[in-house]
Design an enzyme around this catalytic site. Structure first.
Site, short mmCIF file in Angstrom:
data_model
loop_
_atom_site.label_atom_id
_atom_site.label_comp_id
_atom_site.label_asym_id
_atom_site.label_seq_id
_atom_site.Cartn_x
_atom_site.Cartn_y
_atom_site.Cartn_z
N ARG A 258 15.05 -1.47 -7.84
CA ARG A 258 13.73 -1.99 -8.20
C ARG A 258 13.61 -2.15 -9.72
O ARG A 258 13.04 -3.11 -10.22
CB ARG A 258 12.65 -1.07 -7.66
CG ARG A 258 11.24 -1.62 -7.86
CD ARG A 258 10.20 -0.87 -7.04
NE ARG A 258 10.41 -1.10 -5.62
CZ ARG A 258 10.81 -0.17 -4.75
NH1 ARG A 258 11.06 1.05 -5.16
NH2 ARG A 258 10.98 -0.47 -3.48
N GLU B 239 3.05 -10.47 8.00
CA GLU B 239 4.24 -10.29 8.85
C GLU B 239 5.50 -10.66 8.07
O GLU B 239 5.61 -11.76 7.53
CB GLU B 239 4.14 -11.16 10.10
CG GLU B 239 5.28 -10.92 11.08
CD GLU B 239 5.19 -11.78 12.32
OE1 GLU B 239 6.08 -11.64 13.19
OE2 GLU B 239 4.27 -12.60 12.42
N ASN C 142 0.83 -1.20 0.00
CA ASN C 142 0.00 0.00 0.00
C ASN C 142 0.87 1.25 0.00
O ASN C 142 0.39 2.36 0.22
CB ASN C 142 -0.94 0.01 1.21
CG ASN C 142 -2.13 -0.91 1.01
OD1 ASN C 142 -2.74 -0.93 -0.07
ND2 ASN C 142 -2.45 -1.70 2.02
N ASP D 166 10.46 -6.78 -1.52
CA ASP D 166 11.00 -6.38 -0.22
C ASP D 166 12.33 -5.74 -0.54
O ASP D 166 13.16 -6.32 -1.25
CB ASP D 166 11.17 -7.58 0.71
CG ASP D 166 11.44 -7.12 2.15
OD1 ASP D 166 10.82 -6.12 2.57
OD2 ASP D 166 12.25 -7.75 2.84
N SER D 167 12.49 -4.54 -0.08
CA SER D 167 13.71 -3.82 -0.44
C SER D 167 14.26 -3.08 0.76
O SER D 167 13.56 -2.84 1.75
CB SER D 167 13.42 -2.85 -1.58
OG SER D 167 12.32 -2.02 -1.28
N LYS E 64 4.08 5.45 -3.18
CA LYS E 64 5.23 5.81 -4.03
C LYS E 64 5.84 4.58 -4.69
O LYS E 64 6.30 4.63 -5.82
CB LYS E 64 6.27 6.57 -3.19
CG LYS E 64 5.76 7.94 -2.75
CD LYS E 64 6.80 8.69 -1.94
CE LYS E 64 6.28 10.07 -1.54
NZ LYS E 64 7.24 10.82 -0.71
N PHE F 155 11.82 8.65 -1.67
CA PHE F 155 11.31 8.37 -0.32
C PHE F 155 12.34 7.51 0.40
O PHE F 155 13.35 7.11 -0.16
CB PHE F 155 9.95 7.66 -0.38
CG PHE F 155 9.95 6.37 -1.18
CD1 PHE F 155 10.04 5.14 -0.55
CD2 PHE F 155 9.86 6.38 -2.57
CE1 PHE F 155 10.03 3.95 -1.27
CE2 PHE F 155 9.85 5.20 -3.31
CZ PHE F 155 9.94 3.98 -2.66
N GLY F 156 12.08 7.24 1.67
CA GLY F 156 13.01 6.40 2.44
C GLY F 156 14.39 7.02 2.56
O GLY F 156 14.53 8.20 2.91
N ASP G 106 16.39 7.67 0.14
CA ASP G 106 16.80 8.29 -1.12
C ASP G 106 17.60 9.59 -0.97
O ASP G 106 18.56 9.82 -1.71
CB ASP G 106 15.57 8.57 -2.01
CG ASP G 106 14.99 7.29 -2.62
OD1 ASP G 106 15.57 6.21 -2.40
OD2 ASP G 106 13.96 7.38 -3.32
#
Length: 201
Positions: free
Chosen positions: A183, A41, A9, A71-72, A12, A154-155, A157
């Protein structure tokens, strides 16, 4: 048109995946757009384990849709690969980019430039059918600078600097980032499978 549910969800992240896969006749939707409210989980020991678990849990409850999960995270050499699979909750609160970045900067405050090598890793699991599952991983190397730069992305970056481009991920426009990112590299590896699927239909 085939439907691809992305087990996320993160708006970005969904946007990035949509942009990268827009050349194909695939409807890419988030969990929310698909009306799915499940929080899987992430208790695997690797990015690949977590991405496959997310994809398989969602695949069990949908019919006729492909499911993709990724998953990154960031792995910093001098921190023995941390934050790694805990990247999103590095500072304790899931998805708090500001606190995660502050913690990373604090841990690296005494490190020299050459000690700040890092890489972004993205593991993707794509379930096309019960007997067709693709697992791939993409990586990009860079280093962590000592202050945030840029307002895109984001994150981590704003801290992830790529010497070749003399920019952080957050200073790049989405077109450039989406062509070189971890990605993008992972998605590139599954494009062959998606292309094959499109040709078969």
């Amino acid at each position: 048109m085939r439907r691809l549910i992305v087990a996320s969800n993160n708006a970005k992240k969904i946007k990035e995946i949509k942009q990268i896969l827009e050349k194909y006749q695939i409807e890419v939707v988030s969990l929310k757009e698909a009306g799915i409210d499940i929080d899987v989980e992430e208790d695997g020991n690797t990015f690949i384990e977590n991405s496959y678990k997310k994809a398989s849990e969602i695949y069990k409850i949908v019919e006729g849709s492909m499911v993709l999960a990724d998953d990154s995270g960031l792995a910093v050499d001098c921190l023995n690969g941390a934050p790694g699979i805990y990247s999103a909750r590095f500072a304790g609160e899931h998805g708090n980019d500001k606190k995660n970045n502050e913690k990373l900067l604090d841990l690296l405050k005494d490190k020299k430039d050459e000690e700040r090598k890092a890489k972004f890793i993205c593991a993707i699991a794509l379930i096309i059918s019960d007997d067709k599952i693709v697992k791939v991983q993409g990586e990009i190397e860079g280093r962590i600078i000592d202050e945030e730069r840029g307002s895109n992305g984001f994150g981590y970056d704003p801290l992830f600097y790529i010497p070749e481009y003399k920019m952080t991920f957050a200073e790049m426009d989405s077109e450039l980032k989406n062509s070189i990112s971890h990605r993008a590299k992972a998605l590139k590896k599954i494009e062959g499978e998606i292309k094959k699927l499109m040709e078969e239909e």
